[in-house]
Structure formats: structure tokens, C-alpha cells
Design a protein around this motif. Sequence first.
Motif, PDB file in Angstrom:
ATOM      1  N   THR A  30      -4.366   1.634  -3.867  1.00  0.00           N
ATOM      2  CA  THR A  30      -3.842   2.015  -2.562  1.00  0.00           C
ATOM      3  C   THR A  30      -4.888   2.744  -1.737  1.00  0.00           C
ATOM      4  N   ASP A  34      -6.516  -0.912   2.009  1.00  0.00           N
ATOM      5  CA  ASP A  34      -5.400  -0.572   2.897  1.00  0.00           C
ATOM      6  C   ASP A  34      -4.341  -1.665   2.961  1.00  0.00           C
ATOM      7  N   PHE A  35      -4.628  -2.846   2.379  1.00  0.00           N
ATOM      8  CA  PHE A  35      -3.647  -3.935   2.383  1.00  0.00           C
ATOM      9  C   PHE A  35      -2.984  -4.113   1.016  1.00  0.00           C
ATOM     10  N   TYR A  36      -3.245  -3.195   0.088  1.00  0.00           N
ATOM     11  CA  TYR A  36      -2.669  -3.323  -1.264  1.00  0.00           C
ATOM     12  C   TYR A  36      -1.150  -3.245  -1.227  1.00  0.00           C
ATOM     13  N   LYS A  37      -0.611  -2.197  -0.621  1.00  0.00           N
ATOM     14  CA  LYS A  37       0.837  -2.004  -0.634  1.00  0.00           C
ATOM     15  C   LYS A  37       1.577  -3.150   0.049  1.00  0.00           C
ATOM     16  N   SER A  38       1.012  -3.670   1.130  1.00  0.00           N
ATOM     17  CA  SER A  38       1.699  -4.720   1.879  1.00  0.00           C
ATOM     18  C   SER A  38       1.603  -6.080   1.194  1.00  0.00           C
ATOM     19  N   SER A  39       0.679  -6.227   0.270  1.00  0.00           N
ATOM     20  CA  SER A  39       0.436  -7.541  -0.350  1.00  0.00           C
ATOM     21  C   SER A  39       0.931  -7.662  -1.781  1.00  0.00           C
ATOM     22  N   SER A  41       3.561  -6.766  -3.581  1.00  0.00           N
ATOM     23  CA  SER A  41       4.916  -7.200  -3.912  1.00  0.00           C
ATOM     24  C   SER A  41       5.054  -8.718  -3.809  1.00  0.00           C
ATOM     25  N   SER A  69      -7.828  -8.540   3.665  1.00  0.00           N
ATOM     26  CA  SER A  69      -6.737  -8.129   4.553  1.00  0.00           C
ATOM     27  C   SER A  69      -5.414  -8.576   3.941  1.00  0.00           C
ATOM     28  N   PHE A  70      -4.326  -8.165   4.567  1.00  0.00           N
ATOM     29  CA  PHE A  70      -2.989  -8.539   4.086  1.00  0.00           C
ATOM     30  C   PHE A  70      -2.910 -10.029   3.805  1.00  0.00           C
ATOM     31  N   THR A  72      -0.486 -13.393   1.941  1.00  0.00           N
ATOM     32  CA  THR A  72       0.760 -13.926   1.391  1.00  0.00           C
ATOM     33  C   THR A  72       0.417 -14.944   0.320  1.00  0.00           C
ATOM     34  N   TYR A  86      -4.826 -15.404   4.024  1.00  0.00           N
ATOM     35  CA  TYR A  86      -5.172 -14.147   4.690  1.00  0.00           C
ATOM     36  C   TYR A  86      -6.009 -14.465   5.924  1.00  0.00           C
TER      37      TYR A  86
END
Length: 228
Positions: A30, A34-39, A41, A69-70, A72, A86
Motif C-alpha cells: 500500500t 498507490d494503486f494497490y488497494k484499488s486493484s 480485490s 496504475s490501477f 482490472t 491498465y
Amino acid sequence: MKKISFVLSFLICLLLCSCSSSTPKSAELTEKYDFYKSSISGLKTATGVTAEEADELFIVLASKCGVDSFFTVTKNTSGGFYNVNYGLNTLEVYLDGSTISEVYNKKDKIYPETVLHNFLMDSELTVKDVMNGSGDTVIGEYAFIRITNDNLEKITPDMLKEFADNVVADSGYNWVSIMGYSDTGICFSGSDISSAFYGELDKDGSILDAYGLWVRDDNGNYSYTETE
């Protein structure tokens, strides 16, 4: 009533704790990404791995494959791999159980090692007759592929070796050429894979003026030397 309120509060606490559960590496990841939490899950859900295993997948993607970056993740059911999207990029990620075995960026493999796709093998070989001086008798054949000038400059020794082994060797053509859309290219005279000229070619792909020479060693590897 107090007992019911206590039980309800306890259940809510458990729910909140489960939602914010962490892994041994989550705090570090984390802080670093900075994109760990958003990615993470979506990565875990799509691949069906544990939270700890998802962290390991994330580390490979972020530290080895350029994901910055974030992102999916979706499963490609027909191809047996996962699409990691990404920005404007899409990677093809292959899993072996819960670990990443291979990652491709378009046709280039980027993990576990970098293997550039050999675009020479994508080009269709054109074969034409070699005529005698008077132009009334066929005395042989020559062959060539046509690539962009930009790709001509990107040819690596490994690419040239694969092309020579699979297209040039034992072909019987008078010459085989890799032609750019200018006057330059590479010519294997006599379909001899031991060397190939780089330089100015005529309209048929035959060498006119050599700028350098690709020479093959005993191990089948090519090296390039400019003509003095």
C-alpha cells in the motif's frame, strides 16, 4: 435490549474487520504502490487465489511487467489466460496454479524473460523467376519479404537466425532478401545462411552496395560488422 445492541455491535465489528483484513505484505505494498488497494480485490476475485497469493501476483505485475496504475483483470475463457488492463495497455497473463508463468505484451513475451516476437516470420514470402540475359529463359528463382524501414532497423541476431533457419536454409533460391520500403535491406546470396549482406538492394532484392555483413558463427549465432 442492551444484550441485543451488544451482539449487533459485535457482528458489525466482525464485518468491518473482515472487510479491512490485511496480509503480511499489504501495508508495504500500500505504501509503495498507490494503486494497490484499488486493484488487489479485482485481481483476487478474477483469479480465485488467496489474498496472500494475490499479493505475489501483484508484485510480479508491478515490479516485473511494468504495470504502474490501477488495473482490472478479466479471464479469457477461450485463450486460457487473463487480460490485465491498465491505462491503454493490455497484458496477457498465464497462470500455473496460483503463480504467474508467462506474460505477453501483444506478441512480445515480457516475463519471465524478454523474448521479442519475430516479425520476420509474419511476412509472406514472394517468389519470382530469375531470367537469363535475353529474358526468355527461366534460370532460377529468388525470394523476398517486405517489411517497414523501422522494423528493418529492429532486426536482432536471434530474429535473423530464425528466419535463416526456417526460410533461407535449403530453399534453393538464387537469393533470399529482407527488403525495406527504401533501397536498403538484407540479402542472403545463393541462399547461403553463413552470411548475409546489409546494404543497397536493387528492385529484385539483389545486393548492389554492401554497407555491412551479418556473419554466422559455429553456434549458429549472427554478428554484424560494418564494411570498411
